[in-house]
Enzyme design. Structure first.
Site, PDB file in Angstrom:
ATOM      1  N   SER A 130       0.977  -4.551  -4.092  1.00  0.00           N
ATOM      2  CA  SER A 130       0.481  -4.366  -2.723  1.00  0.00           C
ATOM      3  C   SER A 130      -0.083  -2.987  -2.430  1.00  0.00           C
ATOM      4  CB  SER A 130       1.599  -4.680  -1.715  1.00  0.00           C
ATOM      5  OG  SER A 130       1.737  -6.071  -1.552  1.00  0.00           O
ATOM      6  N   LYS A 184      -3.547  -2.769  -0.976  1.00  0.00           N
ATOM      7  CA  LYS A 184      -3.916  -2.810   0.444  1.00  0.00           C
ATOM      8  C   LYS A 184      -4.452  -1.475   0.954  1.00  0.00           C
ATOM      9  CE  LYS A 184      -0.760  -6.605   1.655  1.00  0.00           C
ATOM     10  NZ  LYS A 184      -0.071  -6.815   0.369  1.00  0.00           N
ATOM     11  N   SER A 205       3.260  -5.096   4.946  1.00  0.00           N
ATOM     12  CA  SER A 205       2.593  -5.504   3.715  1.00  0.00           C
ATOM     13  C   SER A 205       2.236  -6.986   3.753  1.00  0.00           C
ATOM     14  CB  SER A 205       3.469  -5.215   2.487  1.00  0.00           C
ATOM     15  OG  SER A 205       2.706  -5.254   1.303  1.00  0.00           O
ATOM     16  N   LYS A 245       2.540   3.526   0.914  1.00  0.00           N
ATOM     17  CA  LYS A 245       2.552   2.085   0.634  1.00  0.00           C
ATOM     18  C   LYS A 245       3.398   1.749  -0.575  1.00  0.00           C
ATOM     19  CE  LYS A 245       1.346  -2.033   1.660  1.00  0.00           C
ATOM     20  NZ  LYS A 245       2.666  -2.434   1.123  1.00  0.00           N
TER      21      LYS A 245
END
Length: 419
Positions: free
Chosen positions: A64, A67, A127, A247
């Site tokens: 993820s 992203k 997320s 993140k």
């Protein structure tokens, strides 16, 4: 006499051994930190100086963390006026169906239409994969076209070793018939730790307001409280003062990953941990690895101010052609700071001043030279995009001289150059 010489020789040998040991120890100390992850890197945000790396150039799963690039392109469209924060985004069947799979999504999308702002928040805080996919479809027209846009953006930044197949970071096995054309059924996005650092740096430098989102421990999404998976934020179990992003990412292939950023002691750094050791059994492993890496960086490096805005470098001047004055003082356009090991004295820093030769009239603030830091303490390739520099500008106006004098100057230069 012989005993005295023998004793002296022994002492010399002993001192030599001791010196060699000391040098070896010093060298070892410089390399004694080992990030507890398969891949890692730390960079200073403003200069792009690499402060630590461990197998940072090998592409691997990023999950993820993908992203960050997805959201960068959304911010870019907003900046260009193609989207607004209040633009409505439809949730396609593809994105919606993922919300029924607890392994693929953690935010419900029952309204089937949300604003760009809501979906960006969901993508970064929770997320939410469906949110990222919906944004990709809005920006690109389809997710596959958006992936092409992602790849093009990476190439623009000089990244050529990445492999992207979707906008969310999920494994293709979870996307059914919606996978990128030509990709395998179990493919995932692959980037190196250095690649990730480049993406993260562009995001927070080009759109620093993103930190207002990534610093949130919780956020509301249509009445549902989203909780960040970044445990280093305030009120979380691995809290570290100063951390305001960025993140997490987790898949079986990628392992436990985390891109962190913090500003402490006047220095913002970006850290990347890919596949943290013991990440499959310890939910805090990636944050412990990040915290240790941050501690290492802040105890090893510091910020040194070379020039304040408006200050000259060694009283430097630049020759001006055809001016009423023969030269002009060159001063820093902005405050110039560099990152150095704490053991490096400011007197040991070296710079290269490249001067131009402007022709009058010269206006105050006009660029007349460039001062570049010649860094001798490099890690890996040194910098993500070149050594730091500052533009040196004219401190004052220099008016053009009387036309006869200008004509005479041109004549003299012609004679000196051609004859």
């Amino acid at each position: 006499m012989k005993n005295t010489r023998f004793s002296f020789a022994l002492k010399a040998i002993f001192l030599s051994v001791l010196l060699c040991f000391g040098l070896a120890t010093s060298s070892a100390l410089a390399q004694d930190f080992d990030a507890t992850a398969e891949h890692a890197i730390a960079v200073e945000a403003s200069t792009g100086k690499i402060l630590y790396e461990k197998d940072a150039n090998t592409p691997d799963g990023i999950a993820s963390i993908t992203k960050l690039l997805t959201i960068y392109l959304v911010y870019k469209d907003i900046k260009e006026g193609k989207l607004s924060w209040n633009t409505k985004v439809d949730i396609s069947d593809y994105a919606y169906d993922l919300t029924t799979d607890s392994l693929a999504s953690n935010v419900p999308m029952e309204k089937r239409q949300y604003t760009v702002k809501e979906l960006v928040n969901a993508s970064l805080v929770a997320s939410a994969n469906s949110a990222a996919i919906a944004l990709a479809e809005k920006v690109g027209g389809s997710e596959s076209k958006f992936v092409d846009m992602m790849s093009a953006q990476l190439k623009e930044w000089g990244i050529t070793d990445a492999s992207l197949v979707n906008s969310s970071g999920l494994n293709n096995s979870m996307l059914g018939d919606n996978i990128y054309p030509g990709s395998s059924s179990d493919a995932e996005n692959m980037m190196s730790a250095k690649d990730v650092a480049i993406v993260a740096r562009h995001l927070i430098l080009d759109f620093p307001e993103v930190l207002d989102i990534t610093s949130q421990s919780t956020s509301d999404f249509d009445g549902v409280t989203m909780t960040s998976s970044n445990l280093m934020l305030k009120y979380m179990t691995s809290y570290r003062d100063g951390v305001d992003g960025l993140k997490t990412g987790t898949t079986d292939l990628a392992g436990a990953c985390f891109v962190g950023t913090t500003e402490e002691n006047g220095m913002r750094i970006i850290t990347v941990i890919l596949n943290a050791d013991n990440g499959d059994t310890d939910s805090t492993a990636r944050f412990t690895a990040t915290n240790n890496l941050m501690n290492y960086i802040y105890t090893t490096y510091t910020v040194q101010t070379v020039l304040e805005k408006g200050q000259s470098y060694k009283n430097s001047t630049v020759e001006v052609l055809d001016g009423k004055k023969p030269d002009v003082s060159a001063v820093a356009k902005d405050t110039f700071k560099v990152i150095t090991p704490r053991t490096t004295a400011s007197t040991a820093l070296t710079f290269d001043l490249k001067k131009e030769t402007p022709t009058a009239p010269v206006t105050k603030g006009q660029t007349v030279a460039t001062l570049t830091y010649k860094d001798k303490s490099l890690v890996g390739s040194g910098y993500l995009d070149g050594e730091p520099s500052v533009q040196m500008v004219a401190k004052n106006d220099v008016k053009r001289s009387f036309f006869l004098k200008v004509w005479w100057n041109h004549f003299v230069r012609y004679v000196n150059e051609k004859l």
